[in-house]
Design an enzyme around this catalytic site. Structure first.
Site, PDB file in Angstrom:
ATOM      1  CG  ASP A 178       6.978  21.265 -35.435  1.00  0.00           C
ATOM      2  OD1 ASP A 178       6.992  20.891 -34.719  1.00  0.00           O
ATOM      3  OD2 ASP A 178       7.119  20.482 -36.699  1.00  0.00           O
TER       4      ASP A 178
HETATM    5  C1  GLC Z   1       5.286  17.500 -36.394  1.00  0.00           C
HETATM    6  C2  GLC Z   1       5.839  17.721 -35.059  1.00  0.00           C
HETATM    7  C3  GLC Z   1       7.359  17.758 -34.849  1.00  0.00           C
HETATM    8  C4  GLC Z   1       7.605  16.451 -35.963  1.00  0.00           C
HETATM    9  C5  GLC Z   1       7.326  17.169 -37.352  1.00  0.00           C
HETATM   10  C6  GLC Z   1       7.808  16.091 -38.450  1.00  0.00           C
HETATM   11  O1  GLC Z   1       4.078  18.440 -36.677  1.00  0.00           O
HETATM   12  O2  GLC Z   1       5.506  18.875 -34.278  1.00  0.00           O
HETATM   13  O3  GLC Z   1       7.535  17.043 -33.694  1.00  0.00           O
HETATM   14  O4  GLC Z   1       9.310  16.299 -35.836  1.00  0.00           O
HETATM   15  O5  GLC Z   1       6.080  17.560 -37.519  1.00  0.00           O
HETATM   16  O6  GLC Z   1       6.884  15.107 -38.542  1.00  0.00           O
END
Ligand code: GLC
Length: 721
Positions: free
Chosen positions: A264
């Protein structure tokens, strides 16, 4: 490319080029700087060669940007390895359908698939190769803002709907540029954070992890999801992205997952903040050891992975395995032959908000709405001469919810637009009355709202939570309607008892006080682009509410975390709401049961259940048992009904839930029509994780019921031999 060609491409790469394949940048830093990295995010990564080596980007806006990013990169990359373009498409790209928690309330996997298929078409035209969807985190704590992003508190619904999204999004062949790869998230148990706060640590027994929190990710991988995103939270002390038990033992070894793992956003770098990594270089090492292939944004891998390999702290074999997984995904997507893939500006224009997609979004919004209370005031007469439309959501377009694409709210149909489309001659008196802002005490607008209520035949009171008060980083310690909304409701209903409350919110709210005064309550969640049309059709009876709660609505935040599939304890409370025997599992100040239970939802018609029958009294391994229940529409309106099948294992080697949803089917019945709904029960549905973490079924007596949680009816038992 053939596998051999892919292997020789891998062998041709320099160490820096290999590392580059595992680096994901935020496309925004390129786009706003005309593809040159000069802005603040550029300082995170040395700009001189980033565009040449990086393997993927996330968060771009449309087909033209997708093409520009790809063309710019390929011009700079001597090895001509196309970028992977990734995007969060959680509930629609331009045509926004209801938030996933709402769709969960439809109890209709095929509707979930239809919505995902629509999003797939728009995403492919936008140039998306990978969507960070589905999110299937089981959530049982409405304080957590991201509960809006999952389908349910029940892993069965998250499993079935998550798998439906994967199949609809990936299609049969990812080489087809119309199909998009899925990244299932957030692995694992992100929804169980301490105190309901986002990003907080999770401490769960392996048994409960496997019983409640892991099944939905596994279901999505069984459906073919090509990527997994580990969650921000620590799990039993180790952050997921560095958690070898979770990522190596379970995901790679037990489940045999051979796809790509992507962290993430800066979750690798956050290992330092968690306090399990000495520095960014140590963090990169830990994440690689746990099998994290791509470092999403920030720069742990970019700055340190090559050195770790040179120093032998990370083997080149491990690096090659990670890079080969990324190259293989690109190859399966057909990117080497067709790097622009489905990106097509003309198709975008044709698909975005087209009538067919609007129809799907509207129908989804109608079938996800849950009628919580109706003393008979609904449906409203379309002949009403004058209605008052009051509340912070009376005429706003902010009805699409978090994780919709930036600006999607501007396409939303408002309540007045929806009402006027159906009842053009009805005069609307529109007053906001107050805001939905947390902590707002301004009640200066209530007087005008009360006056409008007095002057109207009936009132539609549109209340809820601001769009940005649920979603990522949006946890709340209270679950009541924010601001002065309850006071507004009290005074408006006092002025005109013919009042219907329509709710727009992303989390299960505690509606105890509202329920006491409101004659009718329709829970719309965040319905998306077609919000106003769906709400109007439901309010005037053009559509019949058929949603059932996929999440329990608590009486108060003090009951959290809460789930319908609770254990009996050794001292269950004697009666549902009695305070009779204090030495039992109860509260001094509130009943145990939720205000509205899982699986509950009203209709404008009356469905009668009768004669639940089993075709046999015993079940053995390999056998199956057929359950049949009669459902009759005894009312005047046609409607859909989600028929639910609950099971209870009356005695096992570990405590088992007092009720557990094991199947559901949705049926449509015309007035007076009767249906015999059948379910098949087999031994795998009886299995659970025992004390030694073995997935077993045990002989004994099992009860089967229909109805909805805490209100089971027509119970019959059978013996599993
Ligand atoms: C965010 C979220 C995740 C998302 C990623 C890209 O912090 O936790 O669900 O897909 O970043 O945007």
């Amino acid at each position: 490319m053939t596998k051999e060609q892919l292997q020789s491409l891998l062998e041709s790469l320099t160490l820096e080029e290999k590392v580059g394949q595992l680096v994901q940048c935020n496309a925004g830093q390129f786009i706003k700087n005309q593809m040159e990295i000069t802005g603040p995010e550029g300082e995170m990564l040395p700009a001189e060669d980033l565009n040449r080596v990086m393997g993927s980007v996330l968060t771009f806006e449309d087909a033209s940007q997708a093409k520009a990013l790809q063309e710019k990169h390929l011009a700079a990359d001597p090895k001509k390895i196309p970028l992977l373009l990734m995007l969060d498409v959680i509930h629609g790209l331009r045509t926004t359908y209801p938030i996933p928690l709402a769709i969960g309330c439809s109890f209709d996997d095929s509707l979930m698939a239809e919505c995902a298929d629509m999003a797939r078409k728009e995403s492919a035209a936008c140039g998306v190769h990978v969507t960070f969807n589905p999110m299937v985190d089981t959530a049982r704590d409405g304080r957590w803002g991201r509960i809006m992003e999952t389908n349910s508190e029940e892993p069965l619904i998250n499993s079935r709907m998550g798998a439906a999204v994967v199949r609809a999004t990936q299609g049969e062949d990812l080489g087809n540029p119309e199909n998009v790869a899925c990244c299932v998230k957030h692995y694992a148990a992100y929804g169980a954070g301490e105190a309901g706060r986002d990003y907080n640590g999770v401490e769960l027994s392996e048994r409960i992890l496997r019983e409640t929190y892991l099944p939905a990710y596994k279901a999505c991988l069984d459906a073919g999801a090509r990527l997994v995103m580990p969650s921000f939270n620590s799990l039993n002390g180790v952050p997921s992205v560095a958690n070898k038990w979770l990522m190596n033992k379970v995901l790679r070894e037990e489940w045999g997952f051979g796809g790509v793992v992507i962290s993430d956003y800066d979750a690798v770098g956050e290992l330092v903040t968690h306090g399990v990594a000495e520095d960014l270089k140590d963090a990169a090492r830990l994440a690689m050891e746990a099998g994290c292939d791509i470092d999403m944004v920030k720069n742990a891998y970019y700055l340190h992975l090559a050195d770790l390999v040179r120093e032998g702290a990370v083997s080149e074999e491990a690096l090659d395995r990670a890079v080969f997984r990324v190259l293989s995904l690109k190859n399966e997507l057909g990117l080497f032959e067709n790097p622009l893939r489905g990106a097509d500006e003309e198709k975008e224009k044709a698909l975005y908000l087209c009538p067919a997609h609007r129809e799907i979004a509207r129908r989804a919004a109608e079938e996800s709405a849950v009628l919580l209370k109706n003393d008979g005031i609904l449906p409203l007469p379309r002949t009403a001469r004058r209605l008052a439309l009051i509340g912070p959501f009376a005429e706003t377009q902010h009805l699409v919810g978090f994780w919709s694409r930036p600006g999607a709210w501007k396409d939303a149909v408002t309540l007045p637009e929806g009402i006027r489309a159906l009842a053009p001659d009805t005069e609307l008196l529109i007053e906001t009355g107050c805001s939905a802002a947390i902590g707002d005490t301004d009640e200066s607008g209530i007087m005008k709202a009360v006056a409008a209520a007095r002057a109207a035949e009936a009132v539609i009171l549109a209340l809820g939570e601001k769009e940005d008060d649920s979603g990522e980083g949006r946890s709340r310690a209270e679950l009541t309607l924010p601001g002065m909304q309850l006071e507004l409701a009290r005074r408006v209903i006092e002025a005109n008892p013919h009042t219907v409350v329509v709710l727009f919110n992303g989390r299960p709210l505690a509606l105890t006080k509202l329920e006491k005064i409101a004659p009718a309550i329709l829970e719309m969640w965040y319905p998306g682009t077609e919000a106003g049309n769906a709400a109007a059709r439901l309010l005037f009876g053009e559509a019949n509410p058929c949603g059932k709660l996929s999440v329990s609505l608590p009486r108060s935040v003090g009951q959290l975390p809460m789930s319908y599939s609770r254990m009996n304890t050794g001292r269950p409370k004697p009666g549902p709401d009695s305070q009779a025997f204090p030495f039992s599992s109860c509260y001094l100040d509130t009943p145990n049961l939720p205000l509205y239970s899982f699986g509950y939802g009203l209709s404008y018609t009356d469905f009668a259940y009768s004669s639940l029958t089993l075709d046999r009294e015993t079940l053995e391994k390999g056998g199956s048992l057929t359950v049949t229940v009669t459902v009759a529409n005894r009312g005047q309106a046609a409607g859909k009904e989600a028929v639910q099948l609950y099971m209870r294992d009356l005695k096992a080697s570990v405590v088992r839930p007092v009720q557990q949803l094991i199947d559901y089917k949705k049926v449509f019945l015309a007035p007076g029509e009767t249906a015999r709904v059948t379910f098949t029960v087999t031994e795998p549905q009886l299995r659970f994780w025992n004390f030694d973490c073995e997935f077993v079924s045990e002989p004994g007596t099992f009860a089967l019921s229909t109805g909805f949680a805490d209100h089971l009816i027509l119970t019959k038992t059978f013996e599993f031999l």
